[in-house]
Write a protein that holds these residues in place. Structure first.
Motif, PDB file in Angstrom:
ATOM      1  N   ARG A 333       0.829  -1.203   0.000  1.00  5.03           N
ATOM      2  CA  ARG A 333       0.000   0.000   0.000  1.00  5.03           C
ATOM      3  C   ARG A 333       0.867   1.258   0.000  1.00  5.03           C
ATOM      4  O   ARG A 333       0.560   2.256  -0.666  1.00  5.03           O
ATOM      5  N   LEU A 334       1.946   1.227   0.759  1.00  3.39           N
ATOM      6  CA  LEU A 334       2.842   2.381   0.829  1.00  3.39           C
ATOM      7  C   LEU A 334       3.732   2.467  -0.407  1.00  3.39           C
ATOM      8  O   LEU A 334       3.940   3.543  -0.966  1.00  3.39           O
ATOM      9  N   TRP A 335       4.243   1.311  -0.809  1.00  2.00           N
ATOM     10  CA  TRP A 335       5.161   1.292  -1.952  1.00  2.00           C
ATOM     11  C   TRP A 335       4.506   1.830  -3.221  1.00  2.00           C
ATOM     12  O   TRP A 335       5.138   2.497  -4.042  1.00  2.00           O
ATOM     13  N   ALA A 336       3.221   1.576  -3.378  1.00  2.00           N
ATOM     14  CA  ALA A 336       2.521   1.947  -4.611  1.00  2.00           C
ATOM     15  C   ALA A 336       2.564   3.441  -4.905  1.00  2.00           C
ATOM     16  O   ALA A 336       2.412   3.847  -6.060  1.00  2.00           O
ATOM     17  N   VAL A 337       2.784   4.273  -3.872  1.00  2.34           N
ATOM     18  CA  VAL A 337       2.745   5.728  -4.082  1.00  2.34           C
ATOM     19  C   VAL A 337       4.049   6.414  -3.675  1.00  2.34           C
ATOM     20  O   VAL A 337       4.082   7.622  -3.463  1.00  2.34           O
ATOM     21  N   MET A 338       5.131   5.652  -3.599  1.00  6.45           N
ATOM     22  CA  MET A 338       6.382   6.242  -3.134  1.00  6.45           C
ATOM     23  C   MET A 338       7.206   6.891  -4.238  1.00  6.45           C
ATOM     24  O   MET A 338       8.263   7.463  -3.980  1.00  6.45           O
ATOM     25  N   SER A 341      11.509   7.648  -8.080  1.00  5.84           N
ATOM     26  CA  SER A 341      12.890   7.769  -7.602  1.00  5.84           C
ATOM     27  C   SER A 341      13.267   6.642  -6.651  1.00  5.84           C
ATOM     28  O   SER A 341      14.449   6.326  -6.494  1.00  5.84           O
ATOM     29  N   ASN A 342      12.284   6.012  -6.020  1.00  5.32           N
ATOM     30  CA  ASN A 342      12.575   4.926  -5.084  1.00  5.32           C
ATOM     31  C   ASN A 342      12.859   3.598  -5.769  1.00  5.32           C
ATOM     32  O   ASN A 342      13.158   2.615  -5.097  1.00  5.32           O
ATOM     33  N   TRP A 343      12.766   3.572  -7.113  1.00  2.00           N
ATOM     34  CA  TRP A 343      13.131   2.369  -7.840  1.00  2.00           C
ATOM     35  C   TRP A 343      14.636   2.270  -8.078  1.00  2.00           C
ATOM     36  O   TRP A 343      15.127   1.242  -8.549  1.00  2.00           O
ATOM     37  N   TYR A 344      15.382   3.311  -7.754  1.00  3.93           N
ATOM     38  CA  TYR A 344      16.841   3.204  -7.871  1.00  3.93           C
ATOM     39  C   TYR A 344      17.350   2.097  -6.949  1.00  3.93           C
ATOM     40  O   TYR A 344      16.853   1.908  -5.823  1.00  3.93           O
ATOM     41  N   GLU A 345      18.374   1.393  -7.402  1.00  9.80           N
ATOM     42  CA  GLU A 345      18.862   0.228  -6.668  1.00  9.80           C
ATOM     43  C   GLU A 345      19.389   0.557  -5.280  1.00  9.80           C
ATOM     44  O   GLU A 345      19.392  -0.302  -4.400  1.00  9.80           O
ATOM     45  N   ASP A 346      19.844   1.791  -5.079  1.00  9.49           N
ATOM     46  CA  ASP A 346      20.415   2.124  -3.776  1.00  9.49           C
ATOM     47  C   ASP A 346      19.379   2.631  -2.781  1.00  9.49           C
ATOM     48  O   ASP A 346      19.735   2.983  -1.655  1.00  9.49           O
ATOM     49  N   ARG A 347      18.109   2.652  -3.144  1.00  6.26           N
ATOM     50  CA  ARG A 347      17.067   3.145  -2.252  1.00  6.26           C
ATOM     51  C   ARG A 347      16.549   2.023  -1.350  1.00  6.26           C
ATOM     52  O   ARG A 347      16.241   0.923  -1.812  1.00  6.26           O
ATOM     53  N   GLU A 348      16.444   2.324  -0.097  1.00  3.44           N
ATOM     54  CA  GLU A 348      16.014   1.313   0.876  1.00  3.44           C
ATOM     55  C   GLU A 348      14.592   0.841   0.616  1.00  3.44           C
ATOM     56  O   GLU A 348      14.276  -0.338   0.797  1.00  3.44           O
ATOM     57  N   ALA A 349      13.722   1.739   0.183  1.00  5.64           N
ATOM     58  CA  ALA A 349      12.309   1.384   0.029  1.00  5.64           C
ATOM     59  C   ALA A 349      12.106   0.235  -0.951  1.00  5.64           C
ATOM     60  O   ALA A 349      11.311  -0.684  -0.699  1.00  5.64           O
ATOM     61  N   GLN A 350      12.821   0.267  -2.092  1.00  2.00           N
ATOM     62  CA  GLN A 350      12.623  -0.815  -3.070  1.00  2.00           C
ATOM     63  C   GLN A 350      13.139  -2.145  -2.540  1.00  2.00           C
ATOM     64  O   GLN A 350      12.587  -3.207  -2.841  1.00  2.00           O
TER      65      GLN A 350
END
Length: 388
Positions: A333-338, A341-350
């Motif tokens: 639910r949270l990831w869907a709207v983040m 930029s959060n798809w970069y490999e160095d981002r914690e969220a992805q």
């Protein structure tokens, strides 16, 4: 949990270093050696080691709280290390001779596992000859032993068993190229014509129902007079919980300061992000409460040396899968709207998103299977043997 947990306090001191190594774990496709050394250094590997070998025999709720916290820092590390730890609980059900071989010279020895019955065996005098490419052995690079599953014919009946094999008798195939849990090192162990003596073989059902050969070794223990499987599987739900709790923190930090690239509008003050974090937060809180209740029931049964009924086992097992389902929903639910930029490999969220969904992919946590198990039990139907 609210009870005092000295091991969790020690763990929290090293979590920043483990979090800093999360990207390295993915690059290596295994848990970094320094992570193993830090965790061994605080004694977490001795959580379920018998006190007779210098172990701690801590309660399941204390252990799972540690694994949840560890998963929030690096779930790949938590995945592999949790299994290395919980196999000690399983080994305590083997014969004294097997335990002495396992821990006698090195109380810090740990085992990985590959328990799907992929291998083949031949009966031999005093044991079996085992051969197989045993897949999905998380943490095998750091293991001193491996526990493998096999279906053994005993009195014309197929009996699911475990066999314990030392590191000198297997090689590791470097084949773990995964999108999720990349750093867990869940590789294949190749075993070719290895003799396994009878004292290192046990029927799984005996370890579930208190008939294991080690049952008299630790009469005062509060953790060994319990089925092995809930201890083996507890880490999956703890990891899913820890990842979800961390995702909420990451989302909060991101949303508070986020500005839309094209309009300059502040995201944090708009209604949709408020609603999303509210529902995910409450869902994860509910999952934690549900899991803690289940883990405390495990603890209480173990303290009483009371084995659960078939219903209680089904209830415990499927509770954990349902809690994982809630945690994954909260993360997604949270990831869907983040934002892109959060798809970069160095981002914690992805990474958290990938790890969260991986916790629901294990055979033991598949909720389509678990729903059938508990549904059949609630309707007084016989268990379906095709459901793990």
């Amino acid at each position: 949990m609210t009870a005092k947990n000295p091991m969790l306090a020690k763990l929290q001191e090293i979590l920043p270093a483990i979090r800093a190594n999360a990207h390295k774990a993915e690059e290596l496709r295994q848990v970094p050696k320094e992570n193993i050394e830090m965790l061994h250094g605080i004694g977490l590997n001795r959580a379920f080691l018998p006190k007779a070998y210098g172990g701690l025999e801590i309660s399941l709720p204390e252990f799972t709280d540690c694994i949840a916290a560890l998963a929030g820092a690096c779930c790949s590390t938590a995945w592999a290390y949790s299994l290395l730890c919980t196999h000690n609980h399983q080994m305590a059900m083997f014969s004294k001779q097997a335990q002495q071989e396992f821990w006698g010279e090195n109380p810090d020895a740990v085992a990985s596992s590959s328990i799907a019955p992929f291998g083949k065996y031949e009966e031999a005098e005093g044991g079996i000859i085992f051969t197989g490419d045993m897949k999905w052995s998380s943490g095998v690079d750091h293991a001193d032993w491996i526990i493998v599953g096999l279906n053994r014919m005993i009195n014309d009946e197929k009996v699911y068993c475990f066999a314990v094999i030392p590191k000198r008798d297997f090689s590791v195939i470097d084949d773990w190229f995964s999108v999720g849990m990349q750093g867990s090192g869940t590789k294949t162990a190749r075993i070719e014509g290895v003799f396994v003596p009878e004292h290192r073989i046990q029927a799984a059902k005996d370890m579930m129902e208190g008939r294991h050969v080690g049952r008299e070794l630790y009469p005062d223990s509060k953790i060994y007079h319990t089925p092995y499987r809930p201890y083996f599987a507890c880490g999956f739900a703890a990891m899913s919980l820890g990842v979800a709790e961390r995702m909420i923190e990451v989302y909060k930090d991101l949303t508070k300061n986020r500005v839309r690239a094209y309009t300059g509008a502040k995201v944090g003050g708009s209604v949709p992000p408020i609603l999303r974090i509210a529902e995910s937060y409450q869902q994860v809180c509910a999952a934690r409460a549900y899991l803690e209740k289940t883990w405390n029931e495990h603890k209480e049964f173990g303290e009483r040396h009371q084995y659960p009924t078939r219903y209680e086992l089904a209830h415990w097992r499927t509770n954990q899968a349902y809690a994982i389902k809630m945690c994954v929903e909260a993360v997604n639910r949270l990831w869907a709207v983040m934002g892109a930029s959060n798809w970069y490999e160095d981002r914690e969220a992805q990474r958290l998103w990938r790890e969260s969904n991986m916790t629901a992919a294990h055979a033991y946590t598949d909720y389509d299977v678990c729903a059938q198990i508990i549904g059949r039990e609630l309707l007084d139907m016989e268990p379906d043997p095709s459901l793990l």
